[in-house]
Design a protein around this motif. Structure first.
Motif, PDB file in Angstrom:
ATOM      1  N   LYS A  19      -8.073  -6.103 -20.039  1.00 18.48           N
ATOM      2  CA  LYS A  19      -9.433  -5.896 -20.545  1.00 18.48           C
ATOM      3  C   LYS A  19      -9.823  -4.429 -20.589  1.00 18.48           C
ATOM      4  O   LYS A  19     -10.763  -4.058 -21.292  1.00 18.48           O
ATOM      5  CB  LYS A  19     -10.430  -6.680 -19.678  1.00 18.48           C
ATOM      6  CG  LYS A  19     -10.222  -8.186 -19.701  1.00 18.48           C
ATOM      7  CD  LYS A  19     -11.248  -8.893 -18.826  1.00 18.48           C
ATOM      8  CE  LYS A  19     -11.031 -10.398 -18.843  1.00 18.48           C
ATOM      9  NZ  LYS A  19     -12.018 -11.102 -17.961  1.00 18.48           N
ATOM     10  N   HIS A  20      -9.128  -3.608 -19.805  1.00 15.81           N
ATOM     11  CA  HIS A  20      -9.456  -2.174 -19.765  1.00 15.81           C
ATOM     12  C   HIS A  20      -8.168  -1.354 -19.851  1.00 15.81           C
ATOM     13  O   HIS A  20      -7.836  -0.612 -18.920  1.00 15.81           O
ATOM     14  CB  HIS A  20     -10.213  -1.837 -18.480  1.00 15.81           C
ATOM     15  CG  HIS A  20     -11.459  -2.637 -18.287  1.00 15.81           C
ATOM     16  ND1 HIS A  20     -11.462  -3.851 -17.605  1.00 15.81           N
ATOM     17  CD2 HIS A  20     -12.742  -2.414 -18.690  1.00 15.81           C
ATOM     18  CE1 HIS A  20     -12.696  -4.334 -17.590  1.00 15.81           C
ATOM     19  NE2 HIS A  20     -13.492  -3.478 -18.224  1.00 15.81           N
ATOM     20  N   PRO A  21      -7.423  -1.478 -20.956  1.00 15.32           N
ATOM     21  CA  PRO A  21      -6.124  -0.804 -21.056  1.00 15.32           C
ATOM     22  C   PRO A  21      -6.221   0.714 -21.144  1.00 15.32           C
ATOM     23  O   PRO A  21      -5.275   1.418 -20.775  1.00 15.32           O
ATOM     24  CB  PRO A  21      -5.528  -1.388 -22.342  1.00 15.32           C
ATOM     25  CG  PRO A  21      -6.726  -1.787 -23.144  1.00 15.32           C
ATOM     26  CD  PRO A  21      -7.749  -2.255 -22.156  1.00 15.32           C
ATOM     27  N   GLU A  27      -5.308  -0.519 -12.748  1.00 10.05           N
ATOM     28  CA  GLU A  27      -4.410  -1.438 -12.065  1.00 10.05           C
ATOM     29  C   GLU A  27      -5.202  -2.596 -11.452  1.00 10.05           C
ATOM     30  O   GLU A  27      -6.291  -2.414 -10.907  1.00 10.05           O
ATOM     31  CB  GLU A  27      -3.611  -0.716 -10.985  1.00 10.05           C
ATOM     32  CG  GLU A  27      -4.442  -0.084  -9.884  1.00 10.05           C
ATOM     33  CD  GLU A  27      -4.916   1.310 -10.217  1.00 10.05           C
ATOM     34  OE1 GLU A  27      -5.537   1.957  -9.338  1.00 10.05           O
ATOM     35  OE2 GLU A  27      -4.681   1.741 -11.361  1.00 10.05           O
ATOM     36  N   CYS A  28      -4.623  -3.780 -11.547  1.00 16.52           N
ATOM     37  CA  CYS A  28      -5.273  -4.993 -11.013  1.00 16.52           C
ATOM     38  C   CYS A  28      -4.896  -5.137  -9.541  1.00 16.52           C
ATOM     39  O   CYS A  28      -3.843  -5.698  -9.203  1.00 16.52           O
ATOM     40  CB  CYS A  28      -4.831  -6.217 -11.805  1.00 16.52           C
ATOM     41  SG  CYS A  28      -5.340  -6.204 -13.529  1.00 16.52           S
ATOM     42  N   CYS A  45     -13.551  -4.559 -13.762  1.00 14.70           N
ATOM     43  CA  CYS A  45     -13.894  -5.988 -13.827  1.00 14.70           C
ATOM     44  C   CYS A  45     -14.772  -6.390 -12.647  1.00 14.70           C
ATOM     45  O   CYS A  45     -15.647  -7.249 -12.775  1.00 14.70           O
ATOM     46  CB  CYS A  45     -12.626  -6.829 -13.852  1.00 14.70           C
ATOM     47  SG  CYS A  45     -11.625  -6.662 -15.346  1.00 14.70           S
ATOM     48  N   ARG A  46     -14.535  -5.780 -11.527  1.00 14.26           N
ATOM     49  CA  ARG A  46     -15.345  -6.100 -10.350  1.00 14.26           C
ATOM     50  C   ARG A  46     -16.811  -5.756 -10.595  1.00 14.26           C
ATOM     51  O   ARG A  46     -17.710  -6.526 -10.237  1.00 14.26           O
ATOM     52  CB  ARG A  46     -14.827  -5.339  -9.139  1.00 14.26           C
ATOM     53  CG  ARG A  46     -15.653  -5.553  -7.886  1.00 14.26           C
ATOM     54  CD  ARG A  46     -15.096  -4.814  -6.694  1.00 14.26           C
ATOM     55  NE  ARG A  46     -15.861  -5.117  -5.491  1.00 14.26           N
ATOM     56  CZ  ARG A  46     -15.545  -4.674  -4.272  1.00 14.26           C
ATOM     57  NH1 ARG A  46     -14.477  -3.896  -4.113  1.00 14.26           N
ATOM     58  NH2 ARG A  46     -16.289  -5.006  -3.237  1.00 14.26           N
ATOM     59  N   THR A  47     -17.040  -4.597 -11.181  1.00 16.92           N
ATOM     60  CA  THR A  47     -18.420  -4.173 -11.431  1.00 16.92           C
ATOM     61  C   THR A  47     -19.123  -5.090 -12.417  1.00 16.92           C
ATOM     62  O   THR A  47     -20.297  -5.430 -12.242  1.00 16.92           O
ATOM     63  CB  THR A  47     -18.439  -2.729 -11.961  1.00 16.92           C
ATOM     64  OG1 THR A  47     -17.779  -1.879 -11.024  1.00 16.92           O
ATOM     65  CG2 THR A  47     -19.861  -2.242 -12.160  1.00 16.92           C
TER      66      THR A  47
END
Length: 202
Positions: A19-21, A27-28, A45-47
């Protein structure tokens, strides 16, 4: 053990977030405890998707996945798992680590209850995965009770090897610090006074 532990241990971390390349820090390396059927995600993604949720951040230590104790102990009982201090923070490993051959006598050390990896004193498991497998195998839903039972077994085993441990440490100490030579060097001999020889000649 909570239901989220099993998928947490099988999750692959540190892949690039789809989603954020193009974003930095993509890094996940995070996992949400409150959400179900969710893979690892990045800090962006957490935010946007997990604000206010209980999230665990995975860190890398010796190429192994680890998590800080102060974070995971808020949502899970991690008693009995061996911890390490890395960058001034105490962490524990998620998965069992490959056992390395050692030249020391294994009977002198406590072993992991699951994989037999050598441990330091007062620990029962080398990783969260090993504790999860042990608790799941015996069918005890309470990790605390399981640890107490295993601590009793570990104490008995440690008591049997205490005498051998002391003997081994004594040999190591004698090897590193050999006893000094008890014989003292003889004193420097003193000549007789010269005046005595002069009197005899006269």
């Amino acid at each position: 053990m909570p239901a989220w532990v099993k998928p947490f241990l099988s999750t692959e971390f540190y892949s690039n977030c789809p989603k954020h390349p193009d974003s930095p820090h993509k890094e996940c390396n995070m996992f949400c405890v409150d959400c179900t059927n969710v893979d690892a995600f990045c800090c962006h993604c957490r935010t946007s998707l997990h604000s206010g949720h209980a999230v665990l951040q995975i860190r890398r230590s010796s190429y192994e996945n680890a998590v800080r104790v102060m974070e995971v102990e808020k949502v899970l009982n991690v008693k009995g798992i061996q911890t390490y201090v890395i960058n001034k923070h105490r962490v524990l490993y998620l998965n069992d680590r490959q056992r390395k051959p050692t030249v020391y006598d294994d009977t002198l050390y406590r072993k992991c209850e699951t994989c037999d990896r050598s441990l330091m004193d007062n620990y029962l498991f080398c990783s969260l995965k090993c504790k999860f497998e042990k608790v799941t195998k015996i069918g005890n839903p309470s990790p605390v009770g399981t640890c107490k039972d295993n601590e009793k077994k570990g104490s008995k085993r440690e008591g049997k090897g205490e005498e051998k441990r002391r003997s081994y440490k004594k040999k190591i100490k004698e090897h590193e610090y050999p006893p000094s030579n008890s014989r003292k060097r003889k004193g420097v001999p003193h000549r007789a006074p010269l005046s005595g020889h002069l009197v005899g000649v006269l």
